[in-house]
Write a protein that holds these residues in place. Structure first.
Motif, short mmCIF file in Angstrom:
data_model
loop_
_atom_site.label_atom_id
_atom_site.label_comp_id
_atom_site.label_asym_id
_atom_site.label_seq_id
_atom_site.Cartn_x
_atom_site.Cartn_y
_atom_site.Cartn_z
N ALA A 145 0.84 -1.21 0.00
CA ALA A 145 0.00 0.00 0.00
C ALA A 145 0.87 1.25 0.00
CB ALA A 145 -0.93 0.00 1.21
N GLU A 146 1.91 1.24 0.82
CA GLU A 146 2.79 2.41 0.90
C GLU A 146 3.55 2.64 -0.40
OE1 GLU A 146 3.86 2.71 5.61
OE2 GLU A 146 4.84 1.11 4.47
N SER A 147 3.77 1.58 -1.17
CA SER A 147 4.45 1.76 -2.46
C SER A 147 3.49 2.26 -3.54
CB SER A 147 5.12 0.46 -2.91
OG SER A 147 4.17 -0.48 -3.37
N ARG A 148 2.22 2.01 -3.37
CA ARG A 148 1.22 2.41 -4.38
C ARG A 148 0.67 3.81 -4.15
NH1 ARG A 148 -2.55 -2.48 -6.34
NH2 ARG A 148 -1.04 -4.16 -6.29
N TRP A 149 0.56 4.23 -2.90
CA TRP A 149 -0.05 5.52 -2.57
C TRP A 149 0.88 6.33 -1.68
CZ3 TRP A 149 -2.95 0.97 -2.61
CH2 TRP A 149 -3.94 0.92 -3.60
N PRO A 150 0.84 7.66 -1.81
CA PRO A 150 1.69 8.54 -0.98
C PRO A 150 1.09 8.72 0.43
CG PRO A 150 0.39 9.88 -2.46
CD PRO A 150 0.09 8.44 -2.81
N LEU A 151 1.33 7.75 1.28
CA LEU A 151 0.75 7.78 2.62
C LEU A 151 1.67 8.48 3.61
CD1 LEU A 151 -0.68 4.15 2.82
CD2 LEU A 151 -1.86 6.26 2.12
N THR A 152 1.08 9.23 4.50
CA THR A 152 1.84 9.83 5.60
C THR A 152 1.75 8.95 6.85
OG1 THR A 152 -0.06 11.17 6.26
CG2 THR A 152 1.54 12.18 4.74
N ALA A 153 0.76 8.06 6.88
CA ALA A 153 0.62 7.11 7.99
C ALA A 153 -0.18 5.91 7.51
CB ALA A 153 -0.07 7.75 9.18
N CYS A 154 0.12 4.77 8.11
CA CYS A 154 -0.58 3.53 7.81
C CYS A 154 -0.56 2.69 9.09
CB CYS A 154 0.11 2.80 6.67
SG CYS A 154 -0.65 1.21 6.26
N THR A 155 -1.74 2.35 9.58
CA THR A 155 -1.86 1.53 10.78
C THR A 155 -2.78 0.36 10.49
OG1 THR A 155 -1.60 3.45 12.24
CG2 THR A 155 -2.66 1.51 13.19
N VAL A 156 -2.34 -0.83 10.87
CA VAL A 156 -3.19 -2.02 10.79
C VAL A 156 -3.11 -2.72 12.14
CG1 VAL A 156 -3.63 -4.25 9.68
CG2 VAL A 156 -2.77 -2.32 8.31
N ILE A 157 -4.26 -2.83 12.79
CA ILE A 157 -4.34 -3.57 14.05
C ILE A 157 -5.37 -4.67 13.85
CG2 ILE A 157 -4.88 -3.48 16.52
CD1 ILE A 157 -4.19 -0.48 16.44
N HIS A 158 -4.94 -5.90 14.05
CA HIS A 158 -5.84 -7.05 13.89
C HIS A 158 -5.84 -7.84 15.19
CE1 HIS A 158 -8.16 -10.16 12.01
NE2 HIS A 158 -8.00 -9.63 10.81
N ARG A 159 -7.02 -8.11 15.67
CA ARG A 159 -7.14 -8.86 16.91
C ARG A 159 -7.11 -10.36 16.64
NH1 ARG A 159 -12.02 -7.10 20.21
NH2 ARG A 159 -10.99 -8.39 21.75
N HIS A 160 -6.76 -11.10 17.68
CA HIS A 160 -6.86 -12.56 17.65
C HIS A 160 -7.47 -12.99 18.98
CE1 HIS A 160 -3.44 -13.38 20.39
NE2 HIS A 160 -2.95 -12.26 19.87
N GLY A 161 -7.79 -14.26 19.08
CA GLY A 161 -8.44 -14.76 20.29
C GLY A 161 -9.95 -14.78 20.11
N ARG A 162 -10.66 -14.82 21.21
CA ARG A 162 -12.12 -14.93 21.20
C ARG A 162 -12.74 -13.53 21.18
NH1 ARG A 162 -16.66 -16.33 24.66
NH2 ARG A 162 -17.83 -17.98 23.63
N ILE A 163 -13.53 -13.28 20.16
CA ILE A 163 -14.14 -11.96 19.95
C ILE A 163 -15.65 -12.13 19.94
CG2 ILE A 163 -14.31 -9.99 18.39
CD1 ILE A 163 -11.45 -10.81 17.42
N LEU A 164 -16.32 -11.33 20.73
CA LEU A 164 -17.78 -11.41 20.87
C LEU A 164 -18.48 -10.48 19.87
CD1 LEU A 164 -17.99 -11.36 24.77
CD2 LEU A 164 -17.95 -13.36 23.24
N PRO A 165 -19.72 -10.80 19.52
CA PRO A 165 -20.47 -9.91 18.64
C PRO A 165 -20.50 -8.48 19.20
CG PRO A 165 -21.61 -11.99 18.85
CD PRO A 165 -20.49 -12.02 19.85
#
Length: 151
Positions: A66-86
Motif C-alpha cells: 500500500a505504501e508503495s502504491r499511494w503517498p501515505l503519511t501514515a498507515c496503521t493495521v491492528i488485527h485482533r486474535h483470540g475470542r471476539i464477541l459480537p
C-alpha cells in the motif's frame, strides 16, 4: 513505515488516529475501516488463530505494498486474535495522506488484501454449542483481485 499490531486487546480508534496524525501538518485526509464481529445465525463468538511472527510479517508486506502504491503519511493495521464477541472490533485499518483519494484507496486496498492474504484461521462458535471453521469466500477474492496491477 506502517504500524502493525496483532493483539488480543481491543483498540482505541480515536487514539490510533491521533497517533497517526500527531504533529503532522501534511495530512489532508484520514481514512479508516473498523471490522466488527456480527451475530449472524446465532453466532456467540468468533475465534481467530494465527502464528505469531508469520502473521505480522504478512501484514507488513501488505502494508508495504500500500505504501508503495499511494503517498501515505501514515498507515496503521491492528488485527485482533483470540475470542471476539459480537459487537466487538476485529480489525482497524487507518491510512493518512495529503489527499483524500490516496487515503481512501489505500484503506480499501488494505482491507481487501487483509481478507485474502493475512494468515488468520477463523472459527465461529454458536449458542447451540457447535462451531465451524470459516471458509474463504469467492467474493473476497474478487474484491482483492481488483487491485492487481492498480496504482
Amino acid at each position: 513505515m506502517a504500524r502493525i499490531l496483532v493483539q488480543e486487546a481491543a483498540f482505541d480508534m480515536a487514539a490510533e488516529t491521533a497517533a497517526a496524525t500527531a504533529g503532522r501538518v501534511d495530512v489532508g485526509g484520514v481514512a479508516s475501516f473498523v471490522g466488527i464481529c456480527r451475530a449472524d445465525d446465532g453466532l456467540s463468538a468468533l475465534v481467530l488463530e494465527h502464528y505469531p511472527g508469520m502473521t505480522e510479517r504478512a501484514i507488513a508486506r501488505i502494508a508495504a505494498e500500500a505504501e508503495s502504491r499511494w503517498p501515505l503519511t501514515a498507515c496503521t493495521v491492528i488485527h485482533r486474535h483470540g475470542r471476539i464477541l459480537p459487537g466487538e472490533p476485529i480489525v482497524l485499518v487507518l491510512t493518512a495522506s495529503s489527499h483524500r483519494a490516496a487515503a481512501l484507496e489505500a484503506c480499501a486496498f488494505l482491507i481487501d488484501w487483509l481478507k485474502t492474504k493475512a494468515p488468520f484461521w477463523k472459527r465461529e462458535e454458536f449458542a447451540s454449542g457447535t462451531h465451524r471453521w470459516v471458509e474463504a469466500k469467492a467474493e473476497d477474492d474478487t474484491a482483492a483481485a481488483r487491485w492487481t496491477g492498480a496504482a
